[in-house]
Scaffold this active site. Structure first.
Site, PDB file in Angstrom:
ATOM      1  N   ASP A 121      48.104  37.599  43.589  1.00 24.03           N
ATOM      2  CA  ASP A 121      47.153  38.320  42.746  1.00 24.03           C
ATOM      3  C   ASP A 121      47.831  39.358  41.857  1.00 24.03           C
ATOM      4  OD1 ASP A 121      44.630  37.463  42.965  1.00 24.03           O
ATOM      5  OD2 ASP A 121      43.894  39.085  44.255  1.00 24.03           O
TER       6      ASP A 121
ATOM      7  N   GLY B 237      34.740  42.926  43.476  1.00 27.86           N
ATOM      8  CA  GLY B 237      35.900  43.714  43.052  1.00 27.86           C
ATOM      9  C   GLY B 237      35.960  43.583  41.535  1.00 27.86           C
TER      10      GLY B 237
ATOM     11  N   GLU C 242      30.179  37.214  33.808  1.00 28.15           N
ATOM     12  CA  GLU C 242      29.702  35.918  33.307  1.00 28.15           C
ATOM     13  C   GLU C 242      28.180  35.852  33.215  1.00 28.15           C
ATOM     14  OE1 GLU C 242      31.454  32.753  35.666  1.00 28.15           O
ATOM     15  OE2 GLU C 242      33.389  33.775  35.624  1.00 28.15           O
TER      16      GLU C 242
ATOM     17  N   GLU D  52      39.871  30.705  39.826  1.00 27.24           N
ATOM     18  CA  GLU D  52      41.148  31.059  40.456  1.00 27.24           C
ATOM     19  C   GLU D  52      41.696  29.908  41.300  1.00 27.24           C
ATOM     20  OE1 GLU D  52      38.858  34.599  41.202  1.00 27.24           O
ATOM     21  OE2 GLU D  52      40.715  35.742  41.338  1.00 27.24           O
TER      22      GLU D  52
END
Ligand code: ADP
Length: 399
Positions: free
Chosen positions: A149, A213, A335, A386
């Site tokens: 990350d 997050g 989004e 991801e």
């Protein structure tokens, strides 16, 4: 080629099995939750079939992974004939520190470094390593890859990552800004440039990954030059339950007044703060919006504070980048939540940000340009993925 993507937390395992041959296809996905608790939870959704959910105790990670693998090859539920059809495993690893500016194929040395980084990421890296070691036992001949990350942010200049504390803490303990969500920031910036036919090497981009997050990144010529999360993911924006940036003096004052120890402070800033703490209603933006619509003023305040901080960072990063070509909203909130996008972009005309409010109001979970054609800065929503990035990195490195 089939790739199993794993994201192991301290009590959960998120998984996705992808076929990466022509167009990537998700063959199956799900989550194992509440590992180690009396009542565990396992969900599984195979392509084109109904989701199943099973409640049963799952004592540890290796039992959880065994359950995933057995289900993937189950004669009735499965999508594979045998485990030999899993060609590689990709792991999402939270912290790569200064060791990993790139993803890496797992070997002894990589594992030792991931383990060492458990010192600075105690909630995540030990669980990630457990996932890697368990897979080594269950699928010993299958290559494994770690995708970090933090990697994308390893290009930050030193002036952006050094804190205003004695330098020895950086030297002794590696205390500095690392940044997180790198996989997502990089992916959405590149995807937007592909969609627009832009060369990312000419562009200045601000990516807003807004989920439970949340973090914002300034990207110059395809490289991360600043980002809002820090040494840990508690820094930067006000989040679902995390405090984000706050006056350290205020924290010391609260700790003295409430007689909090370090564990309690940790819980306070990570679990009890953010929009949850402000509103007293929820960390979930859908629930906050419903409460606000029903007249709850603190829910409205929490949404306003959240949007205000996103706006602040966009302003700061516009200054750092010396201009902006594109602002991207992604993550569950970015989004989907048109109210937050509108509140962030309001009164930013001076900078060149102008939303088409009608398009904004109907855009959810899609790759769409939200700015008006005459706006100097493009604003877009881009859906992040991801797991797909991890699968692509795994294919690239596992040969
Ligand atoms: P995580 O960091 O856990 O991956 P996500 O990116 O899934 O988080 O984002 C979760 C957040 O997105 C939640 O606050 C949720 O309320 C919000 N969200 C998801 N869908 C919508 C929606 N349709 N409208 C507003 N908020 C949404």
């Amino acid at each position: 080629m089939n790739v199993l993507v794993l994201n192991c937390g301290s009590s959960s395992i998120k998984y996705q099995l992808l076929s990466m041959d022509a167009q990537p296809v998700i063959l199956a996905k799900g989550i194992v939750e509440k590992i180690g608790l009396p009542c565990g939870n396992f969900t599984y959704k195979a392509e084109g079939r109904d989701k199943i959910a099973i409640e049963q105790p799952i004592a540890d990670h290796s039992i959880g992974m065994d359950l995933i693998l057995k289900t993937l090859v189950d004669p009735k539920l499965g999508v594979l004939r045998s485990l030999n059809e899993i060609n590689a495993v990709g792991h999402c690893v939270a912290h790569g520190g200064e060791y990993f500016p790139e993803s890496v194929k797992i070997d002894k040395e990589a594992k030792a470094k991931i383990k060492a980084l458990g010192e600075i990421a105690p909630l995540h890296n030990p669980a990630n390593l457990k996932g890697i070691e368990t897979m080594e036992q269950l699928l010993p001949s299958v290559p494994q890859v770690a995708v970090f990350d933090t990697s994308f942010h390893q290009t930050l200049p030193k002036k952006a990552y050094i804190y205003g504390i004695p330098y020895e803490y950086y030297e002794k303990y590696g205390v500095r800004k690392y940044g997180f969500h790198g996989t997502s920031h990089k992916f959405v910036a590149e995807k937007a440039c592909n969609l627009l036919g832009w060369d990312i090497r000419d562009k200045k981009i601000i990516t807003c990954h807004l989920g439970n997050g949340a973090s914002i990144t300034a990207i110059d010529k395809g490289k991360s030059v600043d980002t809002s999360m820090g040494f840990t993911p508690v820094a930067g924006l006000v989040m679902g339950t995390r405090a984000g940036d706050l006056d350290l003096g205020a924290l010391i004052y609260i700790a003295q007044k409430e007689k909090l120890d370090l564990n309690e402070i940790n819980t306070l800033v990570n679990k009890k703060s953010g929009v949850q703490g402000i509103s007293g209603v929820s960390s979930d933006f859908r629930e906050l919006t419903t409460a606000w619509e029903n007249g709850n003023e603190r829910a409205q305040l929490a949404l306003d504070v959240f949007a205000y901080h996103v706006k602040q960072y966009i302003g700061a990063y516009a200054a750092i980048l010396n201009g902006v070509d594109l602002v991207i909203f992604t993550g569950g909130i970015g989004e989907n939540d048109f109210y937050i996008r509108e509140a962030v972009c309001e009164n930013m005309e001076f900078l060149g940000i102008k939303l088409d409010k009608k398009i904004n109001a109907v855009t959810r979970g899609a790759d769409v340009t939200l700015s008006t054609p005459d706006a100097a800065i493009k604003v877009m929503t881009i859906t992040t993925d991801e797991e797909l990035v991890i699968a692509m990195e795994t294919v690239r490195l596992s040969h």
